[in-house]
Design a protein around this motif. Structure first.
Motif, short mmCIF file in Angstrom:
data_model
loop_
_atom_site.label_atom_id
_atom_site.label_comp_id
_atom_site.label_asym_id
_atom_site.label_seq_id
_atom_site.Cartn_x
_atom_site.Cartn_y
_atom_site.Cartn_z
N ASP A 119 0.81 -1.22 0.00
CA ASP A 119 0.00 0.00 0.00
C ASP A 119 0.84 1.27 0.00
N LYS A 120 2.14 1.15 0.28
CA LYS A 120 3.03 2.31 0.38
C LYS A 120 3.72 2.66 -0.93
N PHE A 121 3.86 1.69 -1.82
CA PHE A 121 4.67 1.93 -3.01
C PHE A 121 4.14 3.05 -3.91
N PRO A 122 2.82 3.21 -4.09
CA PRO A 122 2.38 4.36 -4.89
C PRO A 122 2.82 5.70 -4.28
N GLN A 123 2.75 5.81 -2.97
CA GLN A 123 3.20 7.04 -2.31
C GLN A 123 4.70 7.22 -2.47
N TRP A 124 5.46 6.14 -2.30
CA TRP A 124 6.91 6.23 -2.45
C TRP A 124 7.30 6.57 -3.88
N SER A 125 6.49 6.13 -4.83
CA SER A 125 6.74 6.48 -6.23
C SER A 125 6.62 7.99 -6.43
N GLU A 126 5.63 8.61 -5.76
CA GLU A 126 5.49 10.06 -5.82
C GLU A 126 6.73 10.74 -5.24
N HIS A 127 7.25 10.21 -4.15
CA HIS A 127 8.46 10.76 -3.55
C HIS A 127 9.62 10.69 -4.56
N THR A 128 9.75 9.55 -5.21
CA THR A 128 10.81 9.36 -6.20
C THR A 128 10.73 10.40 -7.30
N ASN A 129 9.52 10.61 -7.82
CA ASN A 129 9.35 11.56 -8.91
C ASN A 129 9.67 12.98 -8.45
N ALA A 130 9.24 13.31 -7.24
CA ALA A 130 9.51 14.65 -6.71
C ALA A 130 11.00 14.90 -6.55
N MET A 131 11.74 13.88 -6.12
CA MET A 131 13.19 14.05 -5.99
C MET A 131 13.84 14.29 -7.34
N HIS A 132 13.37 13.60 -8.36
CA HIS A 132 13.90 13.85 -9.70
C HIS A 132 13.62 15.28 -10.15
N ALA A 133 12.42 15.77 -9.87
CA ALA A 133 12.07 17.13 -10.24
C ALA A 133 12.98 18.13 -9.55
N HIS A 134 13.22 17.91 -8.26
CA HIS A 134 14.04 18.84 -7.49
C HIS A 134 15.50 18.83 -7.96
N VAL A 135 16.05 17.66 -8.18
CA VAL A 135 17.44 17.56 -8.64
C VAL A 135 17.60 18.24 -10.00
N LEU A 136 16.70 17.94 -10.92
CA LEU A 136 16.79 18.50 -12.26
C LEU A 136 16.60 20.01 -12.24
N TRP A 137 15.63 20.47 -11.49
CA TRP A 137 15.33 21.90 -11.36
C TRP A 137 16.54 22.64 -10.81
N THR A 138 17.13 22.11 -9.76
CA THR A 138 18.29 22.74 -9.13
C THR A 138 19.48 22.75 -10.07
N ALA A 139 19.71 21.65 -10.77
CA ALA A 139 20.85 21.57 -11.70
C ALA A 139 20.71 22.56 -12.84
N LEU A 140 19.51 22.69 -13.40
CA LEU A 140 19.31 23.64 -14.49
C LEU A 140 19.54 25.08 -14.02
N GLU A 141 19.11 25.39 -12.82
CA GLU A 141 19.31 26.74 -12.32
C GLU A 141 20.78 27.02 -12.04
N GLN A 142 21.55 26.00 -11.71
CA GLN A 142 22.99 26.19 -11.52
C GLN A 142 23.68 26.55 -12.83
N GLU A 143 23.02 26.27 -13.94
CA GLU A 143 23.56 26.62 -15.26
C GLU A 143 23.02 27.95 -15.77
N GLY A 144 22.33 28.68 -14.90
CA GLY A 144 21.83 30.00 -15.29
C GLY A 144 20.45 30.00 -15.91
N LEU A 145 19.78 28.85 -15.90
CA LEU A 145 18.42 28.77 -16.42
C LEU A 145 17.42 28.99 -15.28
N GLY A 146 16.23 29.43 -15.64
CA GLY A 146 15.14 29.53 -14.68
C GLY A 146 14.10 28.48 -15.02
N ALA A 147 13.30 28.10 -14.03
CA ALA A 147 12.30 27.05 -14.27
C ALA A 147 11.14 27.19 -13.30
#
Length: 203
Positions: A119-147
């Protein structure tokens, strides 16, 4: 890199809405950032359930003009459409979009393999996706991009699947819109840390 440098990058990640269709880095570098994000962002039981679609150039423009706008307009009260259209045009006029998906087949397999936590895996999947969004968002902004992170799913899911032949069972979670900033983010406010943090046993 020490924690101070890492946290500085975390602090600099903000929502930029005033963007233009230019990039501070080559497309090849953007692709590299996406690949490294997929390789190294944590996922539940190392499930690697996140899927990414990167749209640049005319493909990005088509997403917002031909898919998102008609889908949103169809459910939007007429009096609210002009303001929403202007907002969507802003996204359309940026440089690119990252579509963040989860693959439910991976989640289902984990539910079978580890039934105790099914019953937890769907919630943990959301956590996984959110971490990807945060990592990618932060990395792009380190290159001078906004998002900024948008959520027009599920209104746009079918149109995207048809246009780019995305597997129909992939679940769209968010759209990360990026480009070269032409304005500043809004001021960020903070709740008192004392209301959000409890510490026990510190020396």
């Amino acid at each position: 890199m020490g924690s101070d440098a890492y946290l500085a990058a975390v602090r600099s990640r903000r929502s930029y809405y005033e963007l233009e269709a230019r990039s501070t880095i080559p497309d090849a570098k953007i692709q590299e950032i996406v690949k490294e994000t997929l390789r190294h962002t944590p996922s539940t039981f190392n499930s690697q359930s996140t899927r990414v679609v990167l749209l640049l150039g005319a493909e990005h423009t088509q997403l917002w003009n031909d898919i998102v706008k008609p889908a949103v307009k169809a459910v939007m009260p007429a009096e609210g459409w002009p303001a929403t259209e202007a907002k969507l045009t802003g996204f359309q006029q940026s440089y690119g979009t990252v579509l963040l998906y989860e693959d439910p087949k991976v989640v289902s397999a984990l539910q079978v393999q580890y039934a105790l936590f099914a019953d937890k895996f769907p919630q943990w999947s959301e956590h996984t996706n959110a971490m990807h969004a945060h990592v990618l968002w932060t990395a792009l902004e380190q290159e001078g991009l906004g998002a900024s992170l948008q959520h027009y799913n599920p209104l746009i899911d079918e149109g995207i699947c048809k246009q780019w032949k995305i597997p129909e069972d992939w679940q769209l979670k968010a759209q990360l819109v990026f480009g070269k900033p032409t304005g500043q983010p809004l001021e960020k406010t903070f709740m008192p840390i004392e209301e959000r943090l409890k510490v026990f046993g510190a020396k």
